[in-house]
Design a protein around this motif. Structure first.
Motif, mmCIF file in Angstrom:
data_model
loop_
_atom_site.group_PDB
_atom_site.id
_atom_site.type_symbol
_atom_site.label_atom_id
_atom_site.label_comp_id
_atom_site.label_asym_id
_atom_site.label_seq_id
_atom_site.Cartn_x
_atom_site.Cartn_y
_atom_site.Cartn_z
ATOM 1 N N ALA A 182 -52.393 -22.283 30.590
ATOM 2 C CA ALA A 182 -52.578 -22.834 29.245
ATOM 3 C C ALA A 182 -54.028 -23.132 28.970
ATOM 4 O O ALA A 182 -54.377 -24.238 28.610
ATOM 5 C CB ALA A 182 -51.731 -24.097 29.101
ATOM 6 N N PHE A 183 -54.900 -22.166 29.168
ATOM 7 C CA PHE A 183 -56.327 -22.403 28.973
ATOM 8 C C PHE A 183 -56.987 -21.238 28.251
ATOM 9 O O PHE A 183 -57.605 -21.436 27.209
ATOM 10 C CB PHE A 183 -57.006 -22.616 30.341
ATOM 11 C CG PHE A 183 -58.490 -22.781 30.246
ATOM 12 C CD1 PHE A 183 -59.336 -21.695 30.467
ATOM 13 C CD2 PHE A 183 -59.033 -24.000 29.917
ATOM 14 C CE1 PHE A 183 -60.711 -21.845 30.363
ATOM 15 C CE2 PHE A 183 -60.407 -24.161 29.814
ATOM 16 C CZ PHE A 183 -61.249 -23.083 30.039
ATOM 17 N N SER A 184 -56.834 -20.028 28.757
ATOM 18 C CA SER A 184 -57.678 -18.928 28.296
ATOM 19 C C SER A 184 -57.463 -18.574 26.838
ATOM 20 O O SER A 184 -58.348 -18.030 26.199
ATOM 21 C CB SER A 184 -57.470 -17.701 29.175
ATOM 22 O OG SER A 184 -56.126 -17.275 29.108
ATOM 23 N N GLY A 185 -56.302 -18.862 26.289
ATOM 24 C CA GLY A 185 -56.036 -18.480 24.911
ATOM 25 C C GLY A 185 -56.303 -19.560 23.882
ATOM 26 O O GLY A 185 -55.923 -19.408 22.716
ATOM 27 N N TYR A 186 -56.982 -20.619 24.273
ATOM 28 C CA TYR A 186 -57.123 -21.778 23.404
ATOM 29 C C TYR A 186 -58.567 -22.222 23.234
ATOM 30 O O TYR A 186 -59.394 -22.085 24.129
ATOM 31 C CB TYR A 186 -56.315 -22.949 23.973
ATOM 32 C CG TYR A 186 -54.833 -22.715 23.936
ATOM 33 C CD1 TYR A 186 -54.197 -22.038 24.977
ATOM 34 C CD2 TYR A 186 -54.070 -23.152 22.861
ATOM 35 C CE1 TYR A 186 -52.826 -21.801 24.939
ATOM 36 C CE2 TYR A 186 -52.707 -22.920 22.827
ATOM 37 C CZ TYR A 186 -52.096 -22.246 23.867
ATOM 38 O OH TYR A 186 -50.755 -22.016 23.818
ATOM 39 N N VAL A 187 -58.818 -22.792 22.063
ATOM 40 C CA VAL A 187 -60.098 -23.443 21.798
ATOM 41 C C VAL A 187 -60.215 -24.681 22.676
ATOM 42 O O VAL A 187 -59.243 -25.417 22.865
ATOM 43 C CB VAL A 187 -60.199 -23.837 20.314
ATOM 44 C CG1 VAL A 187 -61.448 -24.674 20.054
ATOM 45 C CG2 VAL A 187 -60.173 -22.598 19.437
ATOM 46 N N MET A 188 -61.411 -24.903 23.202
ATOM 47 C CA MET A 188 -61.685 -26.104 23.994
ATOM 48 C C MET A 188 -62.805 -26.901 23.346
ATOM 49 O O MET A 188 -63.668 -26.338 22.673
ATOM 50 C CB MET A 188 -62.069 -25.740 25.430
ATOM 51 C CG MET A 188 -60.991 -25.016 26.205
ATOM 52 S SD MET A 188 -59.515 -26.027 26.469
ATOM 53 C CE MET A 188 -60.154 -27.327 27.530
ATOM 54 N N GLY A 189 -62.776 -28.188 23.563
ATOM 55 C CA GLY A 189 -63.798 -29.041 22.973
ATOM 56 C C GLY A 189 -64.180 -30.180 23.882
ATOM 57 O O GLY A 189 -63.457 -30.511 24.839
ATOM 58 N N TRP A 190 -65.340 -30.746 23.585
ATOM 59 C CA TRP A 190 -65.801 -31.967 24.243
ATOM 60 C C TRP A 190 -66.024 -33.042 23.181
ATOM 61 O O TRP A 190 -66.590 -32.759 22.116
ATOM 62 C CB TRP A 190 -67.110 -31.731 24.990
ATOM 63 C CG TRP A 190 -66.990 -30.966 26.261
ATOM 64 C CD1 TRP A 190 -67.159 -29.620 26.437
ATOM 65 C CD2 TRP A 190 -66.668 -31.485 27.556
ATOM 66 N NE1 TRP A 190 -66.967 -29.278 27.744
ATOM 67 C CE2 TRP A 190 -66.670 -30.405 28.460
ATOM 68 C CE3 TRP A 190 -66.395 -32.767 28.047
ATOM 69 C CZ2 TRP A 190 -66.401 -30.567 29.826
ATOM 70 C CZ3 TRP A 190 -66.131 -32.919 29.392
ATOM 71 C CH2 TRP A 190 -66.129 -31.831 30.269
ATOM 72 N N PHE A 191 -65.580 -34.232 23.486
ATOM 73 C CA PHE A 191 -65.792 -35.390 22.636
ATOM 74 C C PHE A 191 -66.363 -36.503 23.511
ATOM 75 O O PHE A 191 -66.317 -36.424 24.735
ATOM 76 C CB PHE A 191 -64.477 -35.867 22.011
ATOM 77 C CG PHE A 191 -63.943 -34.953 20.955
ATOM 78 C CD1 PHE A 191 -63.329 -33.747 21.291
ATOM 79 C CD2 PHE A 191 -64.040 -35.273 19.611
ATOM 80 C CE1 PHE A 191 -62.838 -32.889 20.315
ATOM 81 C CE2 PHE A 191 -63.544 -34.437 18.627
ATOM 82 C CZ PHE A 191 -62.954 -33.250 18.981
ATOM 83 N N ARG A 192 -66.871 -37.541 22.867
ATOM 84 C CA ARG A 192 -67.345 -38.695 23.629
ATOM 85 C C ARG A 192 -67.059 -39.972 22.854
ATOM 86 O O ARG A 192 -66.938 -39.954 21.641
ATOM 87 C CB ARG A 192 -68.835 -38.571 23.931
ATOM 88 C CG ARG A 192 -69.747 -38.653 22.715
ATOM 89 C CD ARG A 192 -71.187 -38.381 23.118
ATOM 90 N NE ARG A 192 -72.103 -38.507 21.984
ATOM 91 C CZ ARG A 192 -73.389 -38.208 22.048
ATOM 92 N NH1 ARG A 192 -73.932 -37.762 23.187
ATOM 93 N NH2 ARG A 192 -74.162 -38.360 20.977
ATOM 94 N N GLN A 193 -66.974 -41.051 23.615
ATOM 95 C CA GLN A 193 -66.737 -42.351 22.987
ATOM 96 C C GLN A 193 -67.564 -43.409 23.707
ATOM 97 O O GLN A 193 -67.397 -43.615 24.912
ATOM 98 C CB GLN A 193 -65.255 -42.730 23.027
ATOM 99 C CG GLN A 193 -64.938 -43.974 22.224
ATOM 100 C CD GLN A 193 -63.459 -44.137 21.962
ATOM 101 O OE1 GLN A 193 -62.611 -43.582 22.660
ATOM 102 N NE2 GLN A 193 -63.118 -44.893 20.940
#
Length: 124
Positions: A28-39
Protein backbone atom coordinates in the motif's frame (compact mmCIF):
# COMPACT_ATOMS: atom_id res chain seq x y z
CA UNK A 1 -3.88 -1.96 7.46
CA UNK A 2 -1.24 0.54 6.41
CA UNK A 3 1.60 1.26 8.81
CA UNK A 4 3.97 4.19 8.40
CA UNK A 5 7.08 4.50 10.56
CA UNK A 6 9.18 7.65 10.54
CA UNK A 7 12.82 7.84 11.56
CA UNK A 8 15.79 10.18 11.32
CA UNK A 9 14.72 12.98 13.61
CA UNK A 10 16.99 14.47 16.21
CA UNK A 11 18.75 17.56 17.50
CA UNK A 12 20.73 19.69 15.06
CA UNK A 13 22.21 23.16 15.07
CA UNK A 14 20.82 25.90 12.87
CA UNK A 15 22.22 25.60 9.37
CA UNK A 16 22.57 21.85 9.65
CA UNK A 17 20.84 19.03 7.82
CA UNK A 18 18.75 15.97 8.59
CA UNK A 19 17.16 13.30 6.43
CA UNK A 20 13.88 11.83 7.55
CA UNK A 21 12.68 8.46 6.33
CA UNK A 22 9.20 6.95 6.36
CA UNK A 23 8.86 3.23 5.78
CA UNK A 24 5.48 1.87 4.72
CA UNK A 25 4.18 -1.62 5.21
CA UNK A 26 3.08 -3.95 2.46
CA UNK A 27 2.00 -3.04 -1.05
CA UNK A 28 0.00 0.00 0.00
CA UNK A 29 2.67 2.50 -0.95
CA UNK A 30 3.78 2.64 -4.57
CA UNK A 31 0.43 3.66 -6.01
CA UNK A 32 -0.27 6.52 -3.64
CA UNK A 33 0.63 10.13 -3.04
CA UNK A 34 2.82 10.64 0.02
CA UNK A 35 3.26 13.74 2.11
CA UNK A 36 5.11 15.23 5.03
CA UNK A 37 3.52 17.48 7.61
CA UNK A 38 4.80 18.99 10.84
CA UNK A 39 3.35 20.29 14.06
CA UNK A 40 5.09 22.60 16.50
CA UNK A 41 3.93 23.00 20.11
CA UNK A 42 0.84 25.15 20.31
CA UNK A 43 0.47 25.36 16.54
CA UNK A 44 -1.69 23.68 13.95
CA UNK A 45 -0.36 20.93 11.75
CA UNK A 46 1.43 22.42 8.73
CA UNK A 47 1.91 21.03 5.24
CA UNK A 48 5.57 20.51 4.35
CA UNK A 49 5.84 18.54 1.09
CA UNK A 50 4.07 16.08 -1.16
CA UNK A 51 5.11 13.75 -3.96
CA UNK A 52 3.13 11.90 -6.61
CA UNK A 53 2.98 8.11 -6.69
CA UNK A 54 5.76 7.85 -9.27
CA UNK A 55 7.92 10.65 -7.92
CA UNK A 56 7.51 12.72 -11.08
CA UNK A 57 6.07 15.77 -9.31
CA UNK A 58 6.62 17.43 -5.96
CA UNK A 59 5.22 20.44 -4.15
CA UNK A 60 6.40 22.27 -1.04
CA UNK A 61 5.11 24.60 1.61
CA UNK A 62 6.39 28.15 1.29
CA UNK A 63 8.34 27.99 4.53
CA UNK A 64 10.52 25.08 3.34
CA UNK A 65 10.75 25.70 -0.38
CA UNK A 66 14.34 25.67 -1.57
CA UNK A 67 15.60 24.01 1.62
CA UNK A 68 13.72 20.69 1.81
CA UNK A 69 13.47 17.94 -0.78
CA UNK A 70 10.98 15.08 -0.83
CA UNK A 71 11.81 11.85 -2.63
CA UNK A 72 10.60 8.28 -2.69
CA UNK A 73 11.90 4.81 -3.47
CA UNK A 74 8.96 2.60 -4.36
CA UNK A 75 11.15 -0.50 -4.41
CA UNK A 76 11.91 0.13 -0.73
CA UNK A 77 8.43 1.40 0.22
CA UNK A 78 10.09 4.49 1.63
CA UNK A 79 9.65 8.24 1.33
CA UNK A 80 12.33 10.68 2.39
CA UNK A 81 12.56 14.29 3.43
CA UNK A 82 15.99 15.86 3.05
CA UNK A 83 16.13 18.99 5.18
CA UNK A 84 18.97 21.45 4.62
CA UNK A 85 19.78 24.84 6.13
CA UNK A 86 17.57 24.08 9.09
CA UNK A 87 16.23 26.95 11.18
CA UNK A 88 14.94 27.02 14.78
CA UNK A 89 11.44 27.57 13.42
CA UNK A 90 11.64 24.16 11.75
CA UNK A 91 11.45 22.58 15.20
CA UNK A 92 8.40 20.31 15.26
CA UNK A 93 7.19 16.76 15.17
CA UNK A 94 7.31 15.59 11.56
CA UNK A 95 4.70 13.17 10.23
CA UNK A 96 4.51 11.26 7.00
CA UNK A 97 1.15 10.38 5.53
CA UNK A 98 -0.37 8.40 2.67
CA UNK A 99 -2.93 10.07 0.48
CA UNK A 100 -4.99 9.18 -2.56
CA UNK A 101 -3.58 7.64 -5.74
CA UNK A 102 -3.29 10.92 -7.64
CA UNK A 103 -2.63 14.62 -7.33
CA UNK A 104 -0.42 16.78 -5.15
CA UNK A 105 -2.17 16.90 -1.83
CA UNK A 106 -1.64 19.78 0.59
CA UNK A 107 -4.54 19.39 3.05
CA UNK A 108 -4.19 16.94 5.91
CA UNK A 109 -7.79 15.82 5.37
CA UNK A 110 -6.72 14.33 2.05
CA UNK A 111 -4.49 11.81 3.79
CA UNK A 112 -5.91 8.69 5.34
CA UNK A 113 -2.93 7.11 7.04
CA UNK A 114 -0.37 8.71 9.31
CA UNK A 115 2.83 7.72 11.04
CA UNK A 116 3.55 8.29 14.70
CA UNK A 117 5.90 11.20 14.03
CA UNK A 118 9.56 11.95 14.66
CA UNK A 119 10.87 14.93 16.62
CA UNK A 120 13.14 17.45 14.94
CA UNK A 121 14.74 20.07 17.14
CA UNK A 122 16.88 22.86 15.71
CA UNK A 123 18.98 24.86 18.16
CA UNK A 124 20.07 28.42 17.49
Amino acid sequence: QVQLVESGGGLVQAGGSLRLSCAASGRAFSGYVMGWFRQAPGKEREFVATITWDGSSTYYGDSVKGRFTIARDNAKNTVYLQMNNLKPEDTAIYYCARGRPSGLLVRDGEYGYWGQGTQVTVSS
